[in-house]
Scaffold this active site. Structure first.
Site, PDB file in Angstrom:
ATOM      1  N   ASP A  52       0.844  -1.205   0.000  1.00 43.34           N
ATOM      2  CA  ASP A  52       0.000   0.000   0.000  1.00 43.34           C
ATOM      3  C   ASP A  52       0.876   1.251   0.000  1.00 43.34           C
ATOM      4  OD1 ASP A  52       0.857  -0.144   2.618  1.00 43.34           O
ATOM      5  OD2 ASP A  52      -1.134   0.030   3.518  1.00 43.34           O
ATOM      6  N   GLU A 190       9.299  -4.239  10.457  1.00 39.54           N
ATOM      7  CA  GLU A 190       9.713  -2.950   9.896  1.00 39.54           C
ATOM      8  C   GLU A 190      10.322  -2.046  10.961  1.00 39.54           C
ATOM      9  OE1 GLU A 190       6.926  -1.068   7.256  1.00 39.54           O
ATOM     10  OE2 GLU A 190       8.090   0.777   7.152  1.00 39.54           O
TER      11      GLU A 190
HETATM   12  O1  KIV Z   1       3.563  -1.108   1.613  1.00 41.64           O
HETATM   13  C1  KIV Z   1       4.733  -1.511   1.572  1.00 41.64           C
HETATM   14  O2  KIV Z   1       5.495  -1.256   0.616  1.00 41.64           O
HETATM   15  C2  KIV Z   1       5.225  -2.285   2.697  1.00 41.64           C
HETATM   16  C3  KIV Z   1       6.695  -2.547   2.767  1.00 41.64           C
HETATM   17  C4  KIV Z   1       7.413  -1.324   3.181  1.00 41.64           C
HETATM   18  C5  KIV Z   1       7.000  -3.702   3.641  1.00 41.64           C
HETATM   19  O3  KIV Z   1       4.477  -2.671   3.536  1.00 41.64           O
END
Ligand code: KIV
Length: 272
Positions: A52, A190
């Site tokens: 997202d 994260e």
């Molecule tokens: O939305 C995204 O790109 C993510 C990554 C940063 C893991 O959740």
């Protein structure tokens, strides 16, 4: 050009778990459209995430919160059309998994049915564990996401490193074990301290995929626009840039403008 891997079998959630067992690191990168997804897949990526983060890098929003289910489905369909080998995981957008398991399952089924993705990723732990369990029990593979959860940015107030304190670290470990217990096939960690990633990774038998979480995770994920240097304004410590596409694209576009203005393009060979 040859791919990194000679193994052309489709990557499955089970194969990711086997990779952890034999100590093979898992590569994961975001994609949001057909053309980039097919290049990334053919290069040999294990997992392609329809993140997202599309909200930031494709739409230009400041946070991921505005992303809708329909927008995620559009990106998911585009990526799936370009991928043969990688496991395609798609993010459940903000507000679709928030403590009402039946609603969450309905949204999850729409995502799977309308995109053809292989699995979903969901941000959160104990608070939404019943929702995640309901989705897994319906046969849908789920990857968890703990640590910095961008969908909760308004609660945190900053994008700083999470779980530096004992209490938050203990909750993260508890959440990781819960996600494993209800059947998640993996989890993103994260922006947490490397030592905490090491501890979680050794405690769970499912793969951990880190972003800004140090070298001890079972795999790594980055946002495609960041690692290709398309996005020049985002330079966190954890980011390694593998190209400078911002400069390369600017120079190519300026070359085209120059050739059009000087009437050098098209020439006779480029005309019918
Ligand atoms: O939305 C995204 O790109 C993510 C990554 C940063 C893991 O959740």
């Amino acid at each position: 050009m040859s791919t990194y891997t000679e193994d052309n079998r489709k990557v499955t959630t089970h194969r990711l778990i086997e990779m952890k067992q034999r100590g093979e690191k898992i590569s994961m990168l975001t994609a949001y459209d057909y053309s980039m997804a097919s290049i990334i897949d053919q290069a040999g990526m294990d997992v392609i995430l329809v993140g997202d983060s599309a909200s930031n890098v494709m739409v230009g929003n400041i946070t991921t919160l505005p992303m809708t289910l329909d927008q995620m489905i559009y990106h998911g369909q585009s990526v799936v059309h370009g991928v043969k080998r990688a496991l395609v995981v798609i993010d459940m957008p903000f507000g679709t998994v928030s403590g009402n398991p039946l609603n969450s399952l309905e949204y999850a089924i729409r995502m799977m049915k309308e995109t053809g993705a292989d699995a979903l990723k969901i941000e959160g732990g104990e608070e939404i564990i019943a929702d995640i369990k309901k989705i897994i029990d319906a046969g849908i593979p789920v990857m968890g996401h703990l640590g910095l959860m961008p969908q909760s940015i308004n609660k945190y107030g900053t994008y700083n490193v999470r779980a530096k304190g004992e209490e938050e670290a203990a909750k993260l470990i508890k959440d990781a074990l819960l996600l494993q217990e209800i059947g998640c096939f993996g989890m993103v960690l994260e922006k947490i301290p490397a030592a905490l990633t090491k501890e979680v990774t050794s405690k769970v038998s499912i793969p951990t995929i880190g972003i800004g979480a140090g070298p001890h995770a079972d795999g790594q994920v980055l946002v495609m626009h960041d690692m290709l240097g398309i996005n020049k304004n985002f330079s966190p410590k954890f980011l390694r840039r593998y190209a400078d596409l911002h400069t390369a694209i600017t120079e190519a576009v300026q070359g085209y403008i120059k050739d059009v203005k000087s009437a050098d393009f098209p020439n006779e060979n480029e005309s019918y």
